[in-house]
Scaffold this motif. Sequence first.
Motif, PDB file in Angstrom:
ATOM      1  N   ALA A 268      -4.999  -4.103  -0.889  1.00  0.00           N
ATOM      2  CA  ALA A 268      -3.774  -3.885  -0.112  1.00  0.00           C
ATOM      3  C   ALA A 268      -3.892  -2.616   0.736  1.00  0.00           C
ATOM      4  CB  ALA A 268      -2.567  -3.792  -1.042  1.00  0.00           C
ATOM      5  N   ALA A 269      -4.468  -1.574   0.157  1.00  0.00           N
ATOM      6  CA  ALA A 269      -4.624  -0.312   0.889  1.00  0.00           C
ATOM      7  C   ALA A 269      -5.627  -0.464   2.024  1.00  0.00           C
ATOM      8  CB  ALA A 269      -5.068   0.784  -0.073  1.00  0.00           C
ATOM      9  N   ALA A 270      -6.752  -1.137   1.712  1.00  0.00           N
ATOM     10  CA  ALA A 270      -7.797  -1.313   2.722  1.00  0.00           C
ATOM     11  C   ALA A 270      -7.276  -2.131   3.908  1.00  0.00           C
ATOM     12  CB  ALA A 270      -9.018  -1.997   2.097  1.00  0.00           C
ATOM     13  N   GLN A 271      -6.485  -3.143   3.606  1.00  0.00           N
ATOM     14  CA  GLN A 271      -5.907  -3.961   4.693  1.00  0.00           C
ATOM     15  C   GLN A 271      -4.942  -3.123   5.532  1.00  0.00           C
ATOM     16  OE1 GLN A 271      -4.220  -7.468   2.863  1.00  0.00           O
ATOM     17  NE2 GLN A 271      -6.225  -8.439   2.570  1.00  0.00           N
ATOM     18  N   ARG A 272      -4.148  -2.287   4.858  1.00  0.00           N
ATOM     19  CA  ARG A 272      -3.194  -1.432   5.572  1.00  0.00           C
ATOM     20  C   ARG A 272      -3.928  -0.496   6.537  1.00  0.00           C
ATOM     21  NH1 ARG A 272       1.809   0.859   3.426  1.00  0.00           N
ATOM     22  NH2 ARG A 272       1.827  -0.994   2.131  1.00  0.00           N
ATOM     23  N   TRP A 273      -5.020   0.059   6.044  1.00  0.00           N
ATOM     24  CA  TRP A 273      -5.769   1.026   6.863  1.00  0.00           C
ATOM     25  C   TRP A 273      -6.823   0.362   7.733  1.00  0.00           C
ATOM     26  CZ3 TRP A 273      -6.496   3.732   1.583  1.00  0.00           C
ATOM     27  CH2 TRP A 273      -5.390   4.521   1.275  1.00  0.00           C
ATOM     28  N   LYS A 274      -7.050  -0.940   7.527  1.00  0.00           N
ATOM     29  CA  LYS A 274      -8.112  -1.687   8.208  1.00  0.00           C
ATOM     30  C   LYS A 274      -9.469  -1.025   7.970  1.00  0.00           C
ATOM     31  CE  LYS A 274      -5.186  -3.806  11.744  1.00  0.00           C
ATOM     32  NZ  LYS A 274      -3.884  -3.311  11.219  1.00  0.00           N
ATOM     33  N   VAL A 275      -9.765  -0.776   6.704  1.00  0.00           N
ATOM     34  CA  VAL A 275     -11.049  -0.178   6.319  1.00  0.00           C
ATOM     35  C   VAL A 275     -11.689  -1.059   5.246  1.00  0.00           C
ATOM     36  CG1 VAL A 275     -10.268   2.172   6.807  1.00  0.00           C
ATOM     37  CG2 VAL A 275     -10.036   1.238   4.475  1.00  0.00           C
ATOM     38  N   SER A 276     -12.907  -0.723   4.873  1.00  0.00           N
ATOM     39  CA  SER A 276     -13.581  -1.491   3.829  1.00  0.00           C
ATOM     40  C   SER A 276     -13.066  -1.056   2.454  1.00  0.00           C
ATOM     41  CB  SER A 276     -15.092  -1.252   3.904  1.00  0.00           C
ATOM     42  OG  SER A 276     -15.683  -1.686   2.686  1.00  0.00           O
ATOM     43  N   PRO A 277     -12.771  -2.030   1.565  1.00  0.00           N
ATOM     44  CA  PRO A 277     -12.306  -1.667   0.213  1.00  0.00           C
ATOM     45  C   PRO A 277     -13.336  -0.818  -0.538  1.00  0.00           C
ATOM     46  CG  PRO A 277     -12.105  -4.052   0.581  1.00  0.00           C
ATOM     47  CD  PRO A 277     -12.832  -3.488   1.770  1.00  0.00           C
ATOM     48  N   THR A 278     -14.605  -0.958  -0.194  1.00  0.00           N
ATOM     49  CA  THR A 278     -15.620  -0.189  -0.921  1.00  0.00           C
ATOM     50  C   THR A 278     -15.549   1.307  -0.611  1.00  0.00           C
ATOM     51  OG1 THR A 278     -17.205  -0.662   0.827  1.00  0.00           O
ATOM     52  CG2 THR A 278     -17.276  -2.107  -1.111  1.00  0.00           C
ATOM     53  N   ASP A 279     -14.835   1.658   0.453  1.00  0.00           N
ATOM     54  CA  ASP A 279     -14.646   3.078   0.760  1.00  0.00           C
ATOM     55  C   ASP A 279     -13.406   3.663   0.088  1.00  0.00           C
ATOM     56  OD1 ASP A 279     -16.899   3.390   2.297  1.00  0.00           O
ATOM     57  OD2 ASP A 279     -15.888   2.808   4.161  1.00  0.00           O
ATOM     58  N   CYS A 280     -12.731   2.790  -0.695  1.00  0.00           N
ATOM     59  CA  CYS A 280     -11.473   3.238  -1.309  1.00  0.00           C
ATOM     60  C   CYS A 280     -11.640   3.354  -2.821  1.00  0.00           C
ATOM     61  CB  CYS A 280     -10.345   2.246  -1.019  1.00  0.00           C
ATOM     62  SG  CYS A 280     -10.049   2.016   0.744  1.00  0.00           S
ATOM     63  N   ILE A 281     -10.926   4.300  -3.405  1.00  0.00           N
ATOM     64  CA  ILE A 281     -11.004   4.485  -4.852  1.00  0.00           C
ATOM     65  C   ILE A 281      -9.590   4.612  -5.430  1.00  0.00           C
ATOM     66  CG2 ILE A 281     -11.291   7.005  -4.650  1.00  0.00           C
ATOM     67  CD1 ILE A 281     -13.052   6.773  -7.205  1.00  0.00           C
TER      68      ILE A 281
ATOM     69  N   VAL B 101      -4.408   5.105  -4.349  1.00  0.00           N
ATOM     70  CA  VAL B 101      -5.629   4.596  -3.750  1.00  0.00           C
ATOM     71  C   VAL B 101      -5.965   5.537  -2.591  1.00  0.00           C
ATOM     72  CG1 VAL B 101      -6.746   2.685  -2.546  1.00  0.00           C
ATOM     73  CG2 VAL B 101      -5.124   2.216  -4.413  1.00  0.00           C
ATOM     74  N   THR B 102      -7.184   6.052  -2.606  1.00  0.00           N
ATOM     75  CA  THR B 102      -7.600   7.018  -1.593  1.00  0.00           C
ATOM     76  C   THR B 102      -8.738   6.428  -0.756  1.00  0.00           C
ATOM     77  OG1 THR B 102      -7.036   8.825  -3.091  1.00  0.00           O
ATOM     78  CG2 THR B 102      -8.469   9.379  -1.233  1.00  0.00           C
ATOM     79  N   HIS B 103      -8.627   6.536   0.572  1.00  0.00           N
ATOM     80  CA  HIS B 103      -9.725   6.190   1.467  1.00  0.00           C
ATOM     81  C   HIS B 103     -10.608   7.422   1.563  1.00  0.00           C
ATOM     82  CE1 HIS B 103     -11.464   5.506   5.659  1.00  0.00           C
ATOM     83  NE2 HIS B 103     -11.981   4.569   4.883  1.00  0.00           N
ATOM     84  N   ARG B 104     -11.774   7.320   0.957  1.00  0.00           N
ATOM     85  CA  ARG B 104     -12.575   8.530   0.757  1.00  0.00           C
ATOM     86  C   ARG B 104     -12.978   9.220   2.063  1.00  0.00           C
ATOM     87  NH1 ARG B 104     -16.032   6.895  -4.549  1.00  0.00           N
ATOM     88  NH2 ARG B 104     -16.045   4.922  -3.433  1.00  0.00           N
ATOM     89  N   PRO B 105     -13.465   8.436   3.081  1.00  0.00           N
ATOM     90  CA  PRO B 105     -13.887   9.127   4.311  1.00  0.00           C
ATOM     91  C   PRO B 105     -12.745   9.890   4.987  1.00  0.00           C
ATOM     92  CG  PRO B 105     -14.757   6.881   4.253  1.00  0.00           C
ATOM     93  CD  PRO B 105     -13.814   7.002   3.100  1.00  0.00           C
TER      94      PRO B 105
END
Lengths: 42, 743
Positions: free
Chosen positions: B164-177, B183-187
């Motif tokens: 859900a977070a990755a979709q919101r940010w349009k990023v890869s889930p593997t970059d999220c923890i 849920v944090t987008h690491r980059p």
Amino acid sequence: LLKVTPLPNRNDIDSAMSGNLCRCAAYTRIRTAITDASETLR
Amino acid sequence: MSTAPLAPATGGDESSANVADGEFQLSRRAILKGAAGSVFLLAFSMPALGKAAIAGAMVPEDAAVGQLLNAFLAIGADNIVTAIIAQTEGGQGNSTGITQVLAAELGAEWTLMRYQFTSERLPIYVNPSLYEGLVITAGSTSISSFYKTFRNAAATTREMLVTAAAQRWKVSPTDCIAEKSFVTHRPSKRRLSFGQLAAAASKLPVPKEPHLRSLVELPLIGQELARLDVPYKVNGSARFGFDADVPGMLYAAIRHGKAYGSVVATIDAERARKMPGVHLVMAIPQGVAVVADQYWQAATALAEVRETYHDHPNLKQSSATVESSLRKALAGPGDTAFGVHGDFPGALKSAAKVFEGDFSFAILAHAPIEPVSCTALVIGDRCELWLSTKSSTLDAGFAAKALGIDPATVKVHNEFQGGDFGRRSGKDHTTEAVLIAKAAGKPVKVVWTREEDIRMDQHRTALLGHARMGLDGEGMPVAFESRIASDGVWRALFPEWYAKKKPLDLPIFGLVGSAYGIPNEAGSYAVTPMPVRVGAFRGNAEVHNGFILESMVDEAAYMAGQDPVAYRRRMLVKDPRNVAVLDHVAKMAKWGVGQNRALGVAFYASDFYKCRLAVIVEVTGFPEGMKVKNIFAACDSGLVINPKLARQSIEGGLLFGLSNALYEEITLKDGAPEQSNFNGYRVLRMNEAPDVFVEVMSVGEEPGSFGEVGTFSVGVALSNAIFVATGQRMRTQPFVKHGLKLA
């Protein structure tokens, strides 16, 4: 107990508490808790 | 940790409900609150919040808009994660341990965790380790049987939050923890809370095979977190089965016939029916009940009821007849135990030394501090139960059978248990409650007094055992035979299951096939029905089979002229984990150090409990009078979720087992237990409790059990210590009734 004996030793605690049954047998922790309480109240 | 979650996710207060009803009931909880002064007043002025309050049932309709909910977890928009627990909390700490596992795998902040019990009987709550199709809390399996299930549920939820977070940010889930409930987008270091993501996550497909975290990614596992149930129990808000308060309910006082299985013949209730508040006097399956507005009215009227019972064969039973039927059964062949191997008769014949031992275990009562109760509502085809139970499935079944309805329609509200020890399934009290509630046409709380609870318990069976052991030229065991006669838990409690498994029953487990690897072993079990109802008891078969084995092994060590720890070590050497607990407890107790100490050791390993436990008991005071001075225990039950809970469970088990072995016995006369309260049924008191030292080792990635294991070896380690002090082997329990002089 703590009103009469503010800093009870183990015998004081055991004799005051021997009429209270704990079927889970948490006796050693109850002893510790009473000692902790007596020190906190001091 | 002072910031441990205190309040349940939803509020509400039973005390305020009392005020709303215009009634002031000085309940036990109110007394506790009174002790806290102003808290008392506050509690009574709080508005009633409606919903089932403290640690009550969580049902799907509780799911609010924007909430992520599955069978094990609910995440609210407020970022609170609620663990949903189908296991019963009887003080063993499983509500904390389960919450800890869920929080760890989810990546939740501990202080944002709450928990609620559910009494729903979802297929996923069925215990995979015990029986068939039961939601049941037994056998110390709450964590060990469901560990993978809990983690899967939490990992599934975590992946949905991350997606859900990755979709919101349009990023890869593997970059999220996911950690600390965000849920944090690491980059980019952007973050969203679980609560902010719950609504979106709840609309996502559920991942089929979620990735489970490795142990190093689960920092909450192994932490000594404070127990979550303690605040409720200290402030008096914890609700036990006895606390059930259903609007408009009546109270039933119960008296059972003397013998187990008694059937009422006549009832003279003329006086009782005219007494204040009395609604109903009726026969129940094994006795009589009086229903009144208040419990004391019911109890007072019950004292005026005169009933007679049909003659029953159990009336002729006594402790003497139990013993003679056990002796007779033990003299017969019995059923061969599973795990029998080698050539026992041959090995015994060629052994250098042979010895034997007789063992006896008394009937025991669980005697939980909270006697059993059940509150039932039966109106039309609607049936609801409120009680403390180890198994909502079993109680729904008992109720349904008595009423002739579908068990699936019975709603069970489970509560905290005021002690279980194997006791809390409610065949009698549940059956009584639904029959009485149906007759009364109103909700009825069936209250058993302490006396009824001890007399009509699901007792631990009495057991007689006979063992033989043969030693080789070096003094090591080459032949072992253990033959026992007792009643069986499955036979008595689960007749349908027993019909499928017989002659297998609980007493056979661990009869032979110990970790010592004795090459030739024989064993048999002679089922001997007791004239009282028999049920599960903390430690079950491991207590008597462990006692027999460890007493014989200890005697063998002394016959061989070897140190009992070194002797056991020599046999256990193939398994380093076995050796580790033995060495550890020897170190804790300073085994072999000091003069004139009386120390006894016992070891037990169990595949079912995934446990290895070594116990050393130290006694003093001989010959004037014995005192148990110290108990030392080292345990490896695999991965430890919460070392504090583990140690407390073992410590409780050790002292419970000590009490069982030293003092406890139910004797029978004219078919009835002669003990009915703590004056006659003696249990361990604080002045008799030794110092207890427990250490647990966390090994591997599979959690085992702690709740029952403490009971396994303590009685026999004590017996072995008494041997060191006196030269006498105590093999008949309880020890104080068979020659042991206490200080």
